[in-house]
Design an enzyme around this catalytic site. Structure first.
Site, PDB file in Angstrom:
ATOM      1  N   VAL A 129       1.850   1.627  -0.637  1.00  0.00           N
ATOM      2  CA  VAL A 129       1.686   3.079  -0.630  1.00  0.00           C
ATOM      3  C   VAL A 129       0.489   3.494  -1.488  1.00  0.00           C
ATOM      4  O   VAL A 129      -0.339   4.314  -1.066  1.00  0.00           O
ATOM      5  CB  VAL A 129       2.955   3.804  -1.138  1.00  0.00           C
ATOM      6  CG1 VAL A 129       2.768   5.311  -1.057  1.00  0.00           C
ATOM      7  CG2 VAL A 129       4.171   3.386  -0.335  1.00  0.00           C
ATOM      8  N   LYS A 153      21.130   1.878  -0.947  1.00  0.00           N
ATOM      9  CA  LYS A 153      19.994   1.012  -1.295  1.00  0.00           C
ATOM     10  C   LYS A 153      20.495  -0.406  -1.503  1.00  0.00           C
ATOM     11  O   LYS A 153      21.594  -0.618  -2.032  1.00  0.00           O
ATOM     12  CB  LYS A 153      19.371   1.514  -2.609  1.00  0.00           C
ATOM     13  CG  LYS A 153      17.977   1.019  -2.850  1.00  0.00           C
ATOM     14  CD  LYS A 153      16.967   1.935  -2.221  1.00  0.00           C
ATOM     15  CE  LYS A 153      15.554   1.421  -2.407  1.00  0.00           C
ATOM     16  NZ  LYS A 153      14.552   2.325  -1.826  1.00  0.00           N
ATOM     17  N   GLY A 194      -0.323   1.586  -9.646  1.00  0.00           N
ATOM     18  CA  GLY A 194       0.241   0.741  -8.589  1.00  0.00           C
ATOM     19  C   GLY A 194      -0.559   0.887  -7.307  1.00  0.00           C
ATOM     20  O   GLY A 194      -0.550   1.951  -6.688  1.00  0.00           O
ATOM     21  N   GLY A 204      -0.152  -0.946  -4.462  1.00  0.00           N
ATOM     22  CA  GLY A 204       0.534  -1.728  -3.424  1.00  0.00           C
ATOM     23  C   GLY A 204       0.391  -1.033  -2.085  1.00  0.00           C
ATOM     24  O   GLY A 204      -0.600  -0.323  -1.835  1.00  0.00           O
TER      25      GLY A 204
HETATM   26  P1  NAD Z   1       4.553  -2.396  -3.343  1.00  0.00           P
HETATM   27  O1  NAD Z   1       5.403  -3.499  -3.842  1.00  0.00           O
HETATM   28  O2  NAD Z   1       3.709  -2.623  -2.123  1.00  0.00           O
HETATM   29  O3  NAD Z   1       3.569  -1.869  -4.500  1.00  0.00           O
HETATM   30  C1  NAD Z   1       3.973  -1.652  -5.805  1.00  0.00           C
HETATM   31  C2  NAD Z   1       2.785  -2.050  -6.670  1.00  0.00           C
HETATM   32  O4  NAD Z   1       3.041  -1.670  -8.011  1.00  0.00           O
HETATM   33  C3  NAD Z   1       2.529  -3.541  -6.674  1.00  0.00           C
HETATM   34  O5  NAD Z   1       1.159  -3.786  -6.371  1.00  0.00           O
HETATM   35  C4  NAD Z   1       2.881  -3.969  -8.108  1.00  0.00           C
HETATM   36  O6  NAD Z   1       2.098  -5.064  -8.568  1.00  0.00           O
HETATM   37  C5  NAD Z   1       2.556  -2.702  -8.854  1.00  0.00           C
HETATM   38  N1  NAD Z   1       3.213  -2.554 -10.159  1.00  0.00           N
HETATM   39  C6  NAD Z   1       4.462  -2.877 -10.545  1.00  0.00           C
HETATM   40  N2  NAD Z   1       4.676  -2.547 -11.824  1.00  0.00           N
HETATM   41  C7  NAD Z   1       3.518  -1.974 -12.267  1.00  0.00           C
HETATM   42  C8  NAD Z   1       3.093  -1.419 -13.496  1.00  0.00           C
HETATM   43  N3  NAD Z   1       3.901  -1.360 -14.556  1.00  0.00           N
HETATM   44  N4  NAD Z   1       1.845  -0.924 -13.591  1.00  0.00           N
HETATM   45  C9  NAD Z   1       0.996  -0.948 -12.542  1.00  0.00           C
HETATM   46  N5  NAD Z   1       1.344  -1.487 -11.340  1.00  0.00           N
HETATM   47  C10 NAD Z   1       2.583  -1.985 -11.204  1.00  0.00           C
HETATM   48  O7  NAD Z   1       5.536  -1.147  -3.128  1.00  0.00           O
HETATM   49  P2  NAD Z   1       5.273   0.173  -2.298  1.00  0.00           P
HETATM   50  O8  NAD Z   1       5.941   0.028  -0.998  1.00  0.00           O
HETATM   51  O9  NAD Z   1       3.836   0.525  -2.368  1.00  0.00           O
HETATM   52  O10 NAD Z   1       6.140   1.214  -3.132  1.00  0.00           O
HETATM   53  C11 NAD Z   1       5.646   1.774  -4.341  1.00  0.00           C
HETATM   54  C12 NAD Z   1       6.683   2.756  -4.885  1.00  0.00           C
HETATM   55  O11 NAD Z   1       6.915   3.786  -3.918  1.00  0.00           O
HETATM   56  C13 NAD Z   1       8.068   2.148  -5.169  1.00  0.00           C
HETATM   57  O12 NAD Z   1       8.658   2.799  -6.268  1.00  0.00           O
HETATM   58  C14 NAD Z   1       8.859   2.457  -3.912  1.00  0.00           C
HETATM   59  O13 NAD Z   1      10.235   2.487  -4.140  1.00  0.00           O
HETATM   60  C15 NAD Z   1       8.317   3.834  -3.593  1.00  0.00           C
HETATM   61  N6  NAD Z   1       8.457   4.186  -2.198  1.00  0.00           N
HETATM   62  C16 NAD Z   1       7.899   3.431  -1.233  1.00  0.00           C
HETATM   63  C17 NAD Z   1       8.043   3.807   0.096  1.00  0.00           C
HETATM   64  C18 NAD Z   1       7.401   3.022   1.199  1.00  0.00           C
HETATM   65  O14 NAD Z   1       7.313   3.553   2.324  1.00  0.00           O
HETATM   66  N7  NAD Z   1       6.913   1.824   0.962  1.00  0.00           N
HETATM   67  C19 NAD Z   1       8.779   4.952   0.428  1.00  0.00           C
HETATM   68  C20 NAD Z   1       9.319   5.734  -0.599  1.00  0.00           C
HETATM   69  C21 NAD Z   1       9.161   5.330  -1.913  1.00  0.00           C
END
Ligand code: NAD
Length: 349
Positions: free
Chosen positions: A182, A79, A178, A180
């Site tokens: 996903v 990572k 969250g 975002g």
């Molecule tokens: P992202 O940055 O698009 O979304 C994350 C969201 O969480 C953001 O909108 C942020 O404002 C919000 N956030 C942060 N802290 C918060 C809190 N305390 N309370 C509420 N909301 C909060 O990221 P993503 O790509 O959607 O990934 C989300 C999670 O899934 C991460 O932990 C990431 O490591 C994991 N993940 C993502 C993928 C992928 O394909 N994108 C794959 C495996 C794991």
């Protein structure tokens, strides 16, 4: 640019990135290359302390090793975690410098998107190195934003675990922390299934947009973990399942996309003791890396879905084994992942 290599407990190597010219600061943590090149996304986030950033990278890299192993991918785990500058900065120059750092590792680490990084950032990285995926899909090949695949794997896992526990998604309330990439995609899949949704995001406008689109209830970030719901889906950052939050959870099933949801391993035992079923994060959120790895290997897009759909049955067999043996599900998943890595490694030497 400085790329310094250090050894660290439980890691193969830790590469410290420090580039005065572009402001690039962070680390690339390589947990294991026993199964193949260490694959794992690049997180771009603010951290108050350097130790916090390094600890996050180390845990995330280990999670990637286990995730890739359980998904049957020929990749190890790593990572990159980069510090988001407080001051205005040149994003293209910053990610070009990161690309050069990845290139210096000569294929031991393959990067892609994670929290805070985009397909466009990976495009900049790809001008410097070929050890990157998560780029735009071309000509029937796998590629593009991995998030919809991650959301699909989590959704199918939630549906299967819900059915096992007598919580059909059509009748369920799901709290999503969250919204975002996903989280929002997961909300859309759940809304289509008829689930009642409760959402929260520190970016309140982002949660409000999703809530309006799918008719969800929006609550504050302080409420979402303990709101009354059948299922909790952590889709923000890690360590949300901890000593403080676990006694307050109302949901009977935790199944979400966030990496490292358990603050510590023993918090899985605490969930089991409370009768809350936990879907191990790295098992159910492997959809994105499955797509990333298919892209990196130049495979066709149409082979990805079947592999993502194989995640849910894998979860059910872990949950059944945990129930049968009276163990926490995260411990069962960790054991399976470690055994798989050791097995493949032994066969290769
Ligand atoms: P992202 O940055 O698009 O979304 C994350 C969201 O969480 C953001 O909108 C942020 O404002 C919000 N956030 C942060 N802290 C918060 C809190 N305390 N309370 C509420 N909301 C909060 O990221 P993503 O790509 O959607 O990934 C989300 C999670 O899934 C991460 O932990 C990431 O490591 C994991 N993940 C993502 C993928 C992928 O394909 N994108 C794959 C495996 C794991």
């Amino acid at each position: 640019m400085m790329v310094r290599t250090a050894t660290q407990d439980c890691l193969e190597s830790l590469h410290v990135l420090d580039d005065g010219e572009t402001g690039l600061k962070g680390v690339i943590a390589i947990h294991s290359t026993a199964l193949g090149p260490a694959a794992g996304g690049c997180r771009f986030w603010r951290y108050a302390e350097r130790e916090e950033l390094v600890a996050d990278a180390v845990r995330l890299a280990r999670g990637m090793s286990y995730k890739n192993a359980l998904a049957g991918l020929p990749f190890g785990g790593g990572k990159a975690v980069l510090l988001r500058p407080e001051e205005p900065f040149d994003r293209v120059a910053y990610f070009a410098a990161f690309g050069r750092a990845v290139a210096e590792l000569e294929g031991r680490y393959v990067t892609a998107e994670d929290v805070g990084t985009t397909v466009a950032d990976m495009g900049v990285v790809s001008d410097q190195t070929r050890f990157v995926a998560g780029l735009d899909a071309v000509g029937g090949r796998a590629g593009g934003d991995p998030s919809p695949w991650t959301a699909l794997g989590v959704f199918e896992s939630m549906k299967a675990a819900g059915a096992m526990l007598g919580i059909p998604l059509g009748d369920a309330s799901v709290a999503v922390q969250g919204t975002g990439n996903v989280g929002a995609a997961l909300c859309r899949l759940l809304a289509r299934e008829g689930a009642k949704l409760i959402v929260a995001d520190i970016e309140e406008k982002r949660a409000a947009l999703v809530a309006r689109e799918i008719g969800a209830v929006q609550v504050g970030v302080d409420e979402i973990l303990e709101v009354k719901s059948d299922i909790l889906a952590p889709c923000a950052l890690g360590a949300v399942l901890n000593q403080r939050s676990i006694p307050r959870l109302k949901a009977g099933l935790v199944c979400g996309a966030a990496n490292n949801q358990l603050a510590e391993e023993h918090h899985g035992d605490l969930l089991r003791d409370r009768g809350i079923v936990y879907a191990p994060d790295y098992l159910v959120n492997a959809g994105g890396i499955i797509n990333v790895c298919a892209e990196y290997r130049g495979e066709r897009a149409d082979g990805v879905e079947a592999r993502v759909m194989a995640i849910a049955p894998r979860l059910i067999s872990v949950l059944e084994r945990a129930r049968h043996d009276g163990l926490a599900s995260n411990r069962v998943a960790d054991d399976l992942a470690r055994a798989h890595i050791a097995n493949v490694y032994r066969q290769g030497v």
